[in-house]
Write a protein that holds these residues in place. Structure first.
Motif, PDB file in Angstrom:
ATOM      1  N   ALA A 163       5.805   0.241   4.730  1.00 48.88           N
ATOM      2  CA  ALA A 163       5.930   1.703   4.816  1.00 48.88           C
ATOM      3  C   ALA A 163       7.395   2.121   4.824  1.00 48.88           C
ATOM      4  O   ALA A 163       7.974   2.470   5.864  1.00 48.88           O
ATOM      5  CB  ALA A 163       5.215   2.225   6.062  1.00 48.88           C
ATOM      6  N   TYR A 179      -2.335   1.281  -3.241  1.00 50.98           N
ATOM      7  CA  TYR A 179      -2.686   0.629  -1.985  1.00 50.98           C
ATOM      8  C   TYR A 179      -1.460   0.768  -1.093  1.00 50.98           C
ATOM      9  O   TYR A 179      -0.451   0.096  -1.292  1.00 50.98           O
ATOM     10  CB  TYR A 179      -3.068  -0.832  -2.237  1.00 50.98           C
ATOM     11  N   LEU A 180      -1.570   1.682  -0.140  1.00 55.20           N
ATOM     12  CA  LEU A 180      -0.401   2.193   0.580  1.00 55.20           C
ATOM     13  C   LEU A 180      -0.282   1.571   1.962  1.00 55.20           C
ATOM     14  O   LEU A 180      -1.118   1.814   2.839  1.00 55.20           O
ATOM     15  CB  LEU A 180      -0.520   3.716   0.704  1.00 55.20           C
ATOM     16  N   ILE A 184       0.671   1.300   5.619  1.00 51.38           N
ATOM     17  CA  ILE A 184       0.922   2.355   6.613  1.00 51.38           C
ATOM     18  C   ILE A 184       1.304   1.790   7.980  1.00 51.38           C
ATOM     19  O   ILE A 184       1.395   2.535   8.954  1.00 51.38           O
ATOM     20  CB  ILE A 184      -0.280   3.310   6.752  1.00 51.38           C
ATOM     21  N   TRP A 197       5.241   9.788   1.351  1.00 56.18           N
ATOM     22  CA  TRP A 197       4.129  10.271   0.520  1.00 56.18           C
ATOM     23  C   TRP A 197       4.644  10.767  -0.832  1.00 56.18           C
ATOM     24  O   TRP A 197       4.072  10.451  -1.886  1.00 56.18           O
ATOM     25  CB  TRP A 197       3.378  11.392   1.241  1.00 56.18           C
ATOM     26  N   PRO A 231      -5.269   3.138   2.159  1.00 56.52           N
ATOM     27  CA  PRO A 231      -4.353   2.607   3.176  1.00 56.52           C
ATOM     28  C   PRO A 231      -4.618   1.123   3.447  1.00 56.52           C
ATOM     29  O   PRO A 231      -5.770   0.693   3.580  1.00 56.52           O
ATOM     30  CB  PRO A 231      -4.658   3.453   4.416  1.00 56.52           C
ATOM     31  N   TRP A 235      -2.984  -1.691   8.138  1.00 51.95           N
ATOM     32  CA  TRP A 235      -3.214  -0.846   9.303  1.00 51.95           C
ATOM     33  C   TRP A 235      -3.939  -1.599  10.406  1.00 51.95           C
ATOM     34  O   TRP A 235      -3.974  -1.153  11.545  1.00 51.95           O
ATOM     35  CB  TRP A 235      -4.057   0.380   8.910  1.00 51.95           C
ATOM     36  N   THR A 277      -1.262   8.793  11.913  1.00 54.69           N
ATOM     37  CA  THR A 277      -1.021   8.488  10.505  1.00 54.69           C
ATOM     38  C   THR A 277      -2.162   8.984   9.636  1.00 54.69           C
ATOM     39  O   THR A 277      -1.945   9.602   8.582  1.00 54.69           O
ATOM     40  CB  THR A 277      -0.844   6.972  10.308  1.00 54.69           C
ATOM     41  N   MET A 278      -3.397   8.727  10.053  1.00 57.83           N
ATOM     42  CA  MET A 278      -4.547   9.131   9.247  1.00 57.83           C
ATOM     43  C   MET A 278      -4.657  10.650   9.153  1.00 57.83           C
ATOM     44  O   MET A 278      -5.042  11.188   8.105  1.00 57.83           O
ATOM     45  CB  MET A 278      -5.829   8.521   9.802  1.00 57.83           C
ATOM     46  N   LEU A 326      -2.107  11.582   6.510  1.00 63.22           N
ATOM     47  CA  LEU A 326      -2.562  11.239   5.165  1.00 63.22           C
ATOM     48  C   LEU A 326      -3.669  12.175   4.693  1.00 63.22           C
ATOM     49  O   LEU A 326      -3.671  12.613   3.531  1.00 63.22           O
ATOM     50  CB  LEU A 326      -3.064   9.793   5.138  1.00 63.22           C
ATOM     51  N   LEU A 372      -8.571   9.986  -0.670  1.00 70.72           N
ATOM     52  CA  LEU A 372      -8.122   9.065   0.369  1.00 70.72           C
ATOM     53  C   LEU A 372      -9.308   8.235   0.821  1.00 70.72           C
ATOM     54  O   LEU A 372     -10.331   8.781   1.237  1.00 70.72           O
ATOM     55  CB  LEU A 372      -7.537   9.851   1.548  1.00 70.72           C
ATOM     56  N   LEU A 379     -10.301   4.811   3.224  1.00 71.92           N
ATOM     57  CA  LEU A 379      -9.988   3.667   4.080  1.00 71.92           C
ATOM     58  C   LEU A 379     -10.868   2.508   3.614  1.00 71.92           C
ATOM     59  O   LEU A 379     -12.093   2.644   3.548  1.00 71.92           O
ATOM     60  CB  LEU A 379     -10.269   3.999   5.545  1.00 71.92           C
TER      61      LEU A 379
END
Length: 279
Positions: free
Chosen positions: A176, A192-193, A195, A210, A224, A227, A251-252, A255, A266, A268
């Protein structure tokens, strides 16, 4: 067959088109917090074997390691050895592999900005920076023989992995943070981020992250990763990193707010559940 991607914890992602299979990192040992704090880590072959069997991984063409901390690179050579894969990463990852007896002839050092082919996939390693607060910076300059101190698994070079297949593009970005100019020409439909620790950063930092990784790449879907609490084994339900390490809920919320505003999907990921990243 369409491309499928499967999240396997932290930033381990299996990407396949049915003919060619690529795994990022391949971290399955997930040593307990007590072992991490005690500071002597080695691949857990029993856990690695169980994970490969559980997720149906028998053969891989490549294992690409995004950087050389233990939660990315500890198991990569063992996984590559078990699946016949070529191992790709930094010189620090090479030294982890050599310290575990992995043959040098099956290792390829990543060169940033230079695309290479694995089957029908076109992969490009792009330069990246680790998230703020790197506890093990630096390089691994000699073969690292396990068990080794936790902080001996130093970062080395840090990469984003751009994946292109049949004209479709995605990006695996595990850390991140942003590096000025590194993604200026990068396009991706799906990111695929990573976080991990993003919840501890300022709103300005999160917005810049972002805008660079999602707005800047033109992504329409964000998944994400990195995490989950990687001191919990995979035979137990995934749970977020503990509060002293991150603030997952915050964080969520961030996002979700940015995704709604930008009309970005988005998702998960669910452990072990394959999906089409370009759907």
């Amino acid at each position: 067959m369409a491309v499928e991607a499967t999240f396997l914890g932290v930033s381990t992602i299996l990407i396949t088109d049915g003919w060619t299979s690529i795994l990022t990192d391949g971290f399955f040992s997930r040593p307990s917090l007590a072992k991490v704090l005690a500071g002597r880590l080695a691949p857990d072959r029993k856990r690695i074997t169980a994970a490969l069997k559980r997720f149906g991984i028998e053969r891989l063409d490549a294992v690409f390691v995004v950087h050389s901390h233990y939660d990315h690179a500890l198991d990569s050579a063992t996984v590559a050895e078990a699946t016949g894969a070529r191992l790709i990463g930094s010189s620090s990852t090479r030294n982890i592999a050599l310290g575990q007896g992995f043959p040098a002839s099956r290792f390829t050092e990543a060169v940033t900005g230079e695309p290479f082919s694995v089957g029908a996939f076109r992969l490009t390693a792009l330069p990246a920076d680790h998230s703020p607060g790197d506890v093990a910076p630096g390089v691994i300059s000699a073969p690292l023989r396990p068990p080794a101190r936790t902080r001996a698994y130093r970062t080395g070079e840090c990469y984003s992995l751009h994946v292109r297949h049949a004209g479709r593009e995605m990006l695996v970005h595990a850390s991140a943070n942003t590096r000025a100019g590194a993604l200026d020409s990068c396009r991706a439909e799906t990111v695929y981020l990573g976080i991990g620790t993003l919840g501890k950063q300022s709103e300005e930092f999160r917005n810049r992250y972002w805008e660079t990784l999602v707005t800047g790449t033109g992504a329409r879907k964000v998944i994400p990763v990195h995490w989950d609490n990687f001191t919990v084994p995979l035979d137990k339900p995934l749970r977020p990193l503990p509060g002293f390490a991150d603030r997952f809920g915050e964080t969520m919320e961030f996002l979700a707010r940015r995704a709604t505003a930008g009309n970005v999907r988005l998702e998960l990921p669910v452990l072990g559940q394959a999906s089409d990243p370009f759907e």
